[in-house]
Design a protein around this motif. Structure first.
Motif, mmCIF file in Angstrom:
data_model
loop_
_atom_site.group_PDB
_atom_site.id
_atom_site.type_symbol
_atom_site.label_atom_id
_atom_site.label_comp_id
_atom_site.label_asym_id
_atom_site.label_seq_id
_atom_site.Cartn_x
_atom_site.Cartn_y
_atom_site.Cartn_z
ATOM 1 N N LEU A 2 -15.065 -116.016 15.478
ATOM 2 C CA LEU A 2 -15.529 -116.230 16.832
ATOM 3 C C LEU A 2 -14.892 -117.484 17.415
ATOM 4 N N GLY A 6 -17.574 -118.361 22.013
ATOM 5 C CA GLY A 6 -18.427 -117.353 21.407
ATOM 6 C C GLY A 6 -19.496 -117.953 20.516
ATOM 7 N N LEU A 240 -22.769 -110.592 23.742
ATOM 8 C CA LEU A 240 -22.895 -111.571 22.662
ATOM 9 C C LEU A 240 -24.226 -112.306 22.758
ATOM 10 N N ALA A 275 -21.194 -107.762 17.396
ATOM 11 C CA ALA A 275 -20.824 -109.150 17.693
ATOM 12 C C ALA A 275 -19.520 -109.521 16.999
#
Length: 280
Positions: A2, A6, A240, A275
């Motif tokens: 990520l 994020g 997310l 995710a």
């Protein structure tokens, strides 16, 4: 892996689930939401004294978002009057990523790649699967939760466009938008009277304190999201953020002692996998 953005949105997801748990854990949710709103509006009032004004193009959006947030707050309170946290919360959040993606495509001309589209679909599908399990949510409660989800999508798209027009002033945009939360105590007093707002300060100080703390957490949670939407795709950021339902299930199980089935855990895994797709 990520990205930094994020990762911050995942932190926002945890914070968001936390203040929802605080709200759900209080007996009088309307009163709790009102004190949360007072905390939010008070911090926003202080913040605007130290931040520049957002660009003029952003003002219609922040005003519209502020009003939609009030609708959202009322809908959320209604949703939490029925069902437990692990059901009402997913219904409210589950439909929003797909709606945000559609709204962003229509009004902000955003496009996302197939992997991110898959991630958004997995997160929404997992959340909806969580919501459909158990069968303890009434029709009225489900409709209230769905109305909450629609308002989430609406204010997310509005804020995604508005913050990009703010001239890089995400903090100022957020603060001015949150000023509209002063409408919540006005609404509460109009419906229940001033004494109903102030008496709990002496009668239930812990509940009021937890609500004020929830308001502070809420500011951080959504402030991160608005900041992320300056450059990130709205649908991706929204999806997310909605991984918060996984945190909500954990909070519901560990703190609120709500039962969590194996199928619900499996749905959480699907959300987490979605995710991961967003992080690739």
């Amino acid at each position: 892996m990520l990205s930094y953005t994020g990762g911050l949105v995942l932190v926002a997801a945890l914070l968001h689930a936390s203040w929802n748990a605080m709200l759900h854990g209080n007996r009088d949710r309307f009163l709790s939401m009102t004190w949360m709103s007072i905390a939010i509006a008070a911090v926003a009032t202080l913040a605007i004294l130290f931040t520049p004004l957002p660009a003029s193009a952003a003002w219609p959006y922040l005003a519209a978002s502020g009003l939609v947030h009030i609708v959202y707050n009322v809908s959320l309170v209604r949703a939490y009057r029925r069902g437990d946290l692990a059901q009402a919360y997913p219904i409210a959040r589950g439909s929003s990523p797909l709606l945000v993606t559609l709204g962003a495509a229509l009004f902000a001309h955003e496009a996302i790649g197939p992997l991110h589209a898959l991630g958004i679909a997995m997160i929404s599908g997992g959340i909806i699967a969580l919501a459909l399990q158990g069968g303890r949510v009434s029709r009225v409660g489900a409709l209230a939760a769905l109305a909450t989800g629609a308002s989430i999508a609406l204010y997310t798209v509005i804020d995604g466009i508005g913050v990009r027009l703010s001239g890089g002033e995400a903090l100022a945009y957020t603060a001015w938008m949150f000023l509209f939360y002063w409408l919540m105590p006005v609404l509460f007093v109009a419906m229940r009277g001033l004494a109903a707002l102030w008496t709990p300060i002496r009668a239930a100080p812990i509940a009021v304190a937890s609500s004020l703390a929830g308001g502070m957490v809420s500011i951080a949670a959504y402030g991160i999201v608005i900041w992320a939407m300056q450059s990130g795709a709205m649908g991706t950021v929204s999806a997310l953020r909605e991984t918060s339902v996984v945190f909500a299930v954990l909070i519901g199980r560990v703190i609120l002692r709500e039962a969590v089935s194996a199928r619900r855990w499996l749905a959480c895994v699907v959300v987490a996998a979605g995710a991961v797709c967003l992080g690739l």
